[in-house]
Scaffold this motif. Structure first.
Motif, PDB file in Angstrom:
ATOM      1  N   VAL A 106     -40.613 -35.583 -78.430  1.00 15.22           N
ATOM      2  CA  VAL A 106     -41.712 -35.928 -77.515  1.00 15.22           C
ATOM      3  C   VAL A 106     -42.509 -37.123 -78.030  1.00 15.22           C
ATOM      4  CG1 VAL A 106     -41.916 -33.642 -76.474  1.00 15.22           C
ATOM      5  CG2 VAL A 106     -43.193 -34.163 -78.552  1.00 15.22           C
ATOM      6  N   ASP A 107     -42.557 -37.304 -79.352  1.00 10.36           N
ATOM      7  CA  ASP A 107     -43.261 -38.465 -79.894  1.00 10.36           C
ATOM      8  C   ASP A 107     -42.520 -39.748 -79.549  1.00 10.36           C
ATOM      9  OD1 ASP A 107     -45.227 -36.882 -81.036  1.00 10.36           O
ATOM     10  OD2 ASP A 107     -44.107 -36.626 -82.903  1.00 10.36           O
ATOM     11  N   VAL A 108     -41.186 -39.709 -79.690  1.00  9.61           N
ATOM     12  CA  VAL A 108     -40.386 -40.883 -79.319  1.00  9.61           C
ATOM     13  C   VAL A 108     -40.550 -41.174 -77.834  1.00  9.61           C
ATOM     14  CG1 VAL A 108     -38.042 -41.809 -79.150  1.00  9.61           C
ATOM     15  CG2 VAL A 108     -38.718 -40.475 -81.160  1.00  9.61           C
ATOM     16  N   PHE A 109     -40.518 -40.118 -77.007  1.00  4.71           N
ATOM     17  CA  PHE A 109     -40.671 -40.310 -75.562  1.00  4.71           C
ATOM     18  C   PHE A 109     -42.026 -40.920 -75.242  1.00  4.71           C
ATOM     19  CE2 PHE A 109     -42.191 -38.999 -71.415  1.00  4.71           C
ATOM     20  CZ  PHE A 109     -41.131 -39.331 -70.593  1.00  4.71           C
ATOM     21  N   SER A 110     -43.098 -40.399 -75.821  1.00  3.45           N
ATOM     22  CA  SER A 110     -44.440 -40.884 -75.501  1.00  3.45           C
ATOM     23  C   SER A 110     -44.623 -42.339 -75.916  1.00  3.45           C
ATOM     24  CB  SER A 110     -45.501 -40.005 -76.176  1.00  3.45           C
ATOM     25  OG  SER A 110     -45.389 -40.070 -77.585  1.00  3.45           O
ATOM     26  N   CYS A 111     -43.947 -42.755 -76.995  1.00  4.49           N
ATOM     27  CA  CYS A 111     -44.060 -44.144 -77.449  1.00  4.49           C
ATOM     28  C   CYS A 111     -43.301 -45.110 -76.550  1.00  4.49           C
ATOM     29  CB  CYS A 111     -43.539 -44.265 -78.876  1.00  4.49           C
ATOM     30  SG  CYS A 111     -44.572 -43.474 -80.119  1.00  4.49           S
ATOM     31  N   THR A 112     -42.228 -44.636 -75.957  1.00  3.77           N
ATOM     32  CA  THR A 112     -41.358 -45.539 -75.198  1.00  3.77           C
ATOM     33  C   THR A 112     -41.478 -45.396 -73.687  1.00  3.77           C
ATOM     34  OG1 THR A 112     -39.570 -43.927 -75.358  1.00  3.77           O
ATOM     35  CG2 THR A 112     -39.655 -45.634 -77.041  1.00  3.77           C
ATOM     36  N   MET A 113     -41.826 -44.189 -73.198  1.00  6.19           N
ATOM     37  CA  MET A 113     -41.763 -43.938 -71.769  1.00  6.19           C
ATOM     38  C   MET A 113     -43.109 -43.597 -71.130  1.00  6.19           C
ATOM     39  SD  MET A 113     -38.582 -44.453 -71.134  1.00  6.19           S
ATOM     40  CE  MET A 113     -38.413 -43.824 -69.469  1.00  6.19           C
ATOM     41  N   GLU A 123     -39.367 -37.479 -65.690  1.00  6.18           N
ATOM     42  CA  GLU A 123     -39.167 -38.584 -66.630  1.00  6.18           C
ATOM     43  C   GLU A 123     -38.629 -38.077 -67.966  1.00  6.18           C
ATOM     44  OE1 GLU A 123     -41.930 -37.982 -64.745  1.00  6.18           O
ATOM     45  OE2 GLU A 123     -43.249 -39.738 -64.740  1.00  6.18           O
ATOM     46  N   ILE A 124     -39.155 -36.939 -68.424  1.00  5.70           N
ATOM     47  CA  ILE A 124     -38.693 -36.374 -69.695  1.00  5.70           C
ATOM     48  C   ILE A 124     -37.237 -35.938 -69.593  1.00  5.70           C
ATOM     49  CG2 ILE A 124     -39.054 -34.511 -71.360  1.00  5.70           C
ATOM     50  CD1 ILE A 124     -42.027 -34.527 -70.538  1.00  5.70           C
ATOM     51  N   CYS A 125     -36.879 -35.274 -68.491  1.00  6.53           N
ATOM     52  CA  CYS A 125     -35.500 -34.804 -68.313  1.00  6.53           C
ATOM     53  C   CYS A 125     -34.522 -35.967 -68.189  1.00  6.53           C
ATOM     54  CB  CYS A 125     -35.413 -33.906 -67.077  1.00  6.53           C
ATOM     55  SG  CYS A 125     -36.189 -32.285 -67.290  1.00  6.53           S
ATOM     56  N   ALA A 126     -34.915 -37.024 -67.467  1.00  7.58           N
ATOM     57  CA  ALA A 126     -34.042 -38.194 -67.331  1.00  7.58           C
ATOM     58  C   ALA A 126     -33.821 -38.852 -68.688  1.00  7.58           C
ATOM     59  CB  ALA A 126     -34.659 -39.189 -66.350  1.00  7.58           C
ATOM     60  N   PHE A 127     -34.880 -38.940 -69.471  1.00  5.76           N
ATOM     61  CA  PHE A 127     -34.786 -39.489 -70.830  1.00  5.76           C
ATOM     62  C   PHE A 127     -33.858 -38.627 -71.679  1.00  5.76           C
ATOM     63  CE2 PHE A 127     -36.389 -40.008 -75.195  1.00  5.76           C
ATOM     64  CZ  PHE A 127     -36.469 -41.389 -75.306  1.00  5.76           C
ATOM     65  N   ALA A 128     -34.033 -37.301 -71.605  1.00  7.00           N
ATOM     66  CA  ALA A 128     -33.208 -36.375 -72.386  1.00  7.00           C
ATOM     67  C   ALA A 128     -31.748 -36.421 -71.951  1.00  7.00           C
ATOM     68  CB  ALA A 128     -33.752 -34.955 -72.257  1.00  7.00           C
ATOM     69  N   GLN A 129     -31.510 -36.629 -70.666  1.00  5.37           N
ATOM     70  CA  GLN A 129     -30.138 -36.699 -70.164  1.00  5.37           C
ATOM     71  C   GLN A 129     -29.376 -37.846 -70.807  1.00  5.37           C
ATOM     72  OE1 GLN A 129     -28.241 -34.855 -68.518  1.00  5.37           O
ATOM     73  NE2 GLN A 129     -26.811 -35.987 -67.253  1.00  5.37           N
ATOM     74  N   HIS A 130     -30.042 -38.978 -70.977  1.00  2.80           N
ATOM     75  CA  HIS A 130     -29.368 -40.165 -71.486  1.00  2.80           C
ATOM     76  C   HIS A 130     -29.375 -40.268 -73.004  1.00  2.80           C
ATOM     77  CE1 HIS A 130     -30.122 -42.122 -67.333  1.00  2.80           C
ATOM     78  NE2 HIS A 130     -28.909 -41.636 -67.404  1.00  2.80           N
ATOM     79  N   TYR A 131     -30.355 -39.621 -73.657  1.00  2.00           N
ATOM     80  CA  TYR A 131     -30.496 -39.859 -75.095  1.00  2.00           C
ATOM     81  C   TYR A 131     -30.307 -38.630 -75.976  1.00  2.00           C
ATOM     82  CZ  TYR A 131     -32.076 -44.403 -73.576  1.00  2.00           C
ATOM     83  OH  TYR A 131     -32.132 -45.648 -72.997  1.00  2.00           O
ATOM     84  N   CYS A 132     -30.302 -37.434 -75.388  1.00  2.00           N
ATOM     85  CA  CYS A 132     -29.946 -36.274 -76.231  1.00  2.00           C
ATOM     86  C   CYS A 132     -28.978 -35.345 -75.503  1.00  2.00           C
ATOM     87  CB  CYS A 132     -31.188 -35.521 -76.707  1.00  2.00           C
ATOM     88  SG  CYS A 132     -32.084 -34.615 -75.450  1.00  2.00           S
ATOM     89  N   ASN A 133     -28.488 -35.793 -74.332  1.00  2.00           N
ATOM     90  CA  ASN A 133     -27.414 -35.091 -73.621  1.00  2.00           C
ATOM     91  C   ASN A 133     -27.767 -33.633 -73.355  1.00  2.00           C
ATOM     92  OD1 ASN A 133     -24.883 -35.291 -72.368  1.00  2.00           O
ATOM     93  ND2 ASN A 133     -23.853 -34.335 -74.111  1.00  2.00           N
ATOM     94  N   PHE A 134     -29.020 -33.402 -72.951  1.00  2.00           N
ATOM     95  CA  PHE A 134     -29.455 -32.036 -72.670  1.00  2.00           C
ATOM     96  C   PHE A 134     -30.536 -32.071 -71.599  1.00  2.00           C
ATOM     97  CE2 PHE A 134     -31.875 -28.186 -73.090  1.00  2.00           C
ATOM     98  CZ  PHE A 134     -30.960 -27.221 -73.455  1.00  2.00           C
TER      99      PHE A 134
END
Length: 323
Positions: A106-113, A123-134
């Motif tokens: 979540v820290d990486v997400f908050s810094c970038t997204m 937004e969190i799920c879309a980020f997770a789909q592409h960067y942690c495959n979950f």
């Protein structure tokens, strides 16, 4: 002349159709084969340019164990590693808590997204789909070329048939390009997963029968079962809100499945087929080389090597224009 044999045959065929329709699961009853380039051109390429609202997903192998499921549910054992009930309810709060538990995710997400809270779950799920495959999302695209490239992966040898899912949107009720609506749909997510070891289940049933007693259930388990009974029909939503440049280039959209019950890896799909026309095309490995030639000829910027390299894709497009 009336033929009792033909009449019985027709009745049995009609009955089989009804049973198949009502017991349809994993989109298994909507599979079609494509064995020639003529069939591929007619059923895929001509439909692609027809103006219909079509969306595509390619997979590199026709594996019956690889269902059309979001990444987080393909290996549901991960979700059950700390769960002894054998049943799990996934909703918006569950997702937020799960992502919050992933170290510095979540820290990486908050810094970038952007903001991290339950009101920004899409937004969190879309980020997770592409960067942690979950995530609870399934990748589709508005263009047939990226989907085929994901299935073909620029291979020079094909040992297995590939799969192309084609989804046709029937109405706008199940579609959004509004990020607030997408966030609401994720917040309202409701999926029940049952993860049971078949041998353990059979053993428990035999024990119950042998001792002539009722199967004991915990209060949490009873509560889940009561909630499951309130779920109506599985639904599907299509989210057309790109969250990064790569997703825009790939013309990516997300399919969100909700209000469904997943037992190990099986779930019913009839009501989803009533929302969307979803066809699973199994494409013969013998024509995959020719399909790869079609991509390299008509849309080389969508070859597999460029799907995550947007600048390289633009250079390829410029070179083709110069030629």
């Amino acid at each position: 002349m009336f033929s009792a044999r033909e009449h019985l045959k027709q009745r049995l065929e009609n009955l089989n159709t009804k049973i198949t329709s009502n017991l349809d699961f994993d989109f298994s009853s909507v599979s079609k084969r494509i064995d020639t380039m003529e069939e591929f051109d007619k059923q895929i390429m001509q439909e692609f340019v027809s103006g219909k609202r079509l969306y595509y997903r390619g997979e590199r192998i026709n594996d019956p164990e690889r269902r059309l499921l979001p990444t987080m549910l393909r290996n549901s054992g991960e979700l059950f590693k700390d769960n002894d009930l054998g049943i799990l309810h996934i909703d918006g709060q569950f997702l937020f808590d799960y992502y919050s538990s992933l170290g510095d995710f979540v820290d990486v997400f908050s810094c970038t997204m952007g903001k991290v809270d339950v009101d920004h779950l899409y937004e969190i799920c879309a980020f997770a789909q592409h960067y942690c495959n979950f995530s609870p999302l399934i990748d589709f695209t508005k263009s047939v070329y990226p989907s085929l490239s994901f299935a073909l992966k620029d291979r020079d040898k094909f040992d297995d048939d590939i799969v192309l899912y084609v989804l046709e949107l029937k109405n706008d009720e199940d579609y959004t390009n509004n990020i607030e609506t997408a966030n609401q749909w994720i917040r309202d997510l409701s999926i029940y997963c049952g993860h049971f070891d078949e041998l353990e289940v059979k053993k428990a049933v035999r024990e119950v029968i042998k001792n002539k007693r009722h199967l004991e259930m915990t209060e949490d388990f009873k509560s889940h079962l009561e909630h499951i009974n309130t779920i109506s029909e599985p639904r599907a939503r299509l989210i057309d809100v790109p969250t990064n440049t790569r997703m825009k280039f790939q013309q990516g959209v997300f399919l969100l499945l909700t209000d469904f019950l997943l037992f190990n890896v099986t779930y019913f799909t009839k009501s989803i087929r009533e929302q969307f026309s979803i066809t699973k095309y199994i494409i013969n490995k013998d024509i995959c080389d020719d399909i790869l030639d079609v991509i390299n000829r008509d849309a080389p910027w969508y070859s597999y090597k460029y799907l995550t390299d947007v600048s390289g894709a633009f250079n390829e497009a410029m070179e083709k224009r110069i030629k």
